[in-house]
Write an enzyme that holds these catalytic residues in place. Structure first.
Site, short mmCIF file in Angstrom:
data_model
loop_
_atom_site.label_atom_id
_atom_site.label_comp_id
_atom_site.label_asym_id
_atom_site.label_seq_id
_atom_site.Cartn_x
_atom_site.Cartn_y
_atom_site.Cartn_z
N TYR A 1 10.30 12.71 25.91
CA TYR A 1 9.50 11.67 26.69
C TYR A 1 10.87 10.83 27.38
CZ TYR A 1 5.00 12.72 24.91
OH TYR A 1 3.71 13.50 24.67
N HIS B 1 7.50 7.88 33.12
CA HIS B 1 6.77 6.95 32.65
C HIS B 1 7.55 6.11 31.58
CE1 HIS B 1 2.61 5.73 32.17
NE2 HIS B 1 2.07 6.32 31.18
N PHE C 1 2.83 4.93 20.94
CA PHE C 1 2.62 5.87 22.23
C PHE C 1 2.05 4.54 23.21
CE2 PHE C 1 2.89 9.36 19.81
CZ PHE C 1 3.39 10.28 20.65
N ASN D 1 -0.20 3.99 25.29
CA ASN D 1 -1.35 3.44 25.24
C ASN D 1 -1.82 2.63 24.10
OD1 ASN D 1 -1.74 5.45 23.78
ND2 ASN D 1 -3.90 6.11 23.89
N ASN E 1 -1.93 2.29 31.42
CA ASN E 1 -2.38 2.44 30.19
C ASN E 1 -1.59 1.51 29.25
OD1 ASN E 1 -4.72 4.01 30.37
ND2 ASN E 1 -3.77 5.99 29.82
#
Length: 194
Positions: free
Chosen positions: A16, A21, A67, A69, A115
């Site tokens: 990631y 993001h 993560f 969220n 989120n």
């Protein structure tokens, strides 16, 4: 009014690291690098942390290893431990509603479907009144494509623009802590990477 905690939102792991993001984490990573304050993993805060001194102010840096969220868990843990109020927190995050090459400061507001912000608001006792640094990543043009878009890597032309905006945001954060939010906001909001 001073900032005591700066948070860069991200998803954990190498897969990631280069995705849109994670733009908030790119900003905190650069801030830590520029101020020679390497981030170290701190399990009790569920993230990588560091401490900087800017204009006589003691500021903590945090990149959650949860993560996205679940970001609020890390932010709330650090804010509670150091007795930091929501309005003393700056959260850097990717922003679909701004184009690559643009970044803006903002106080409070909703989560806009993000989120990470949603969880932070919830874990701070439903208090949205923290500062945000919105790092523009652009929008795919179709709301059904948003998830794939934010979890995708920007092409090098867009990455260059995002990197320049992040660099300017770091400079403006230093201005904020030395000369105040108005001066920092005026400079950052006038910036657009070409």
């Amino acid at each position: 009014m001073t900032i005591k905690l700066i948070v860069g939102l991200a998803n954990p792991g190498a897969e990631y690291a280069a995705t849109r993001h994670n733009a908030g984490a790119w900003y905190v990573d650069l801030l830590a690098e520029r101020l020679r304050a390497p981030l170290r993993e701190e399990p009790k805060f569920f993230g990588y942390t560091s401490r900087i001194n800017l204009a006589g102010a003691d500021v903590r840096l945090l990149v959650p290893t949860t993560f996205m969220n679940l970001s609020g868990k890390a932010v709330a843990a650090m804010a509670t431990f150091y007795r930091i109020n929501p309005d003393e927190i700056l959260v850097a995050h990717d922003e679909l509603d701004l184009p690559p090459g643009v970044a803006k400061f903002k106080l409070g507001g909703g989560h806009g479907g993000h989120n990470g912000l949603k969880d932070i608001i919830s874990k701070l006792g439903n208090n949205p009144n923290f500062h945000r640094l919105r790092v523009g990543i652009g929008h795919p043009g179709d709301k059904n494509k948003v998830v794939g878009f934010v979890l995708g890597k920007p092409p090098s032309s867009e990455q260059k623009l995002i990197d320049e905006a992040v660099d300017e945001a770091v400079s403006c954060t230093e201005i904020w802590l030395q000369d105040g939010l108005t001066k920092a906001t005026n400079r950052l909001h006038a910036f657009k990477a070409q």
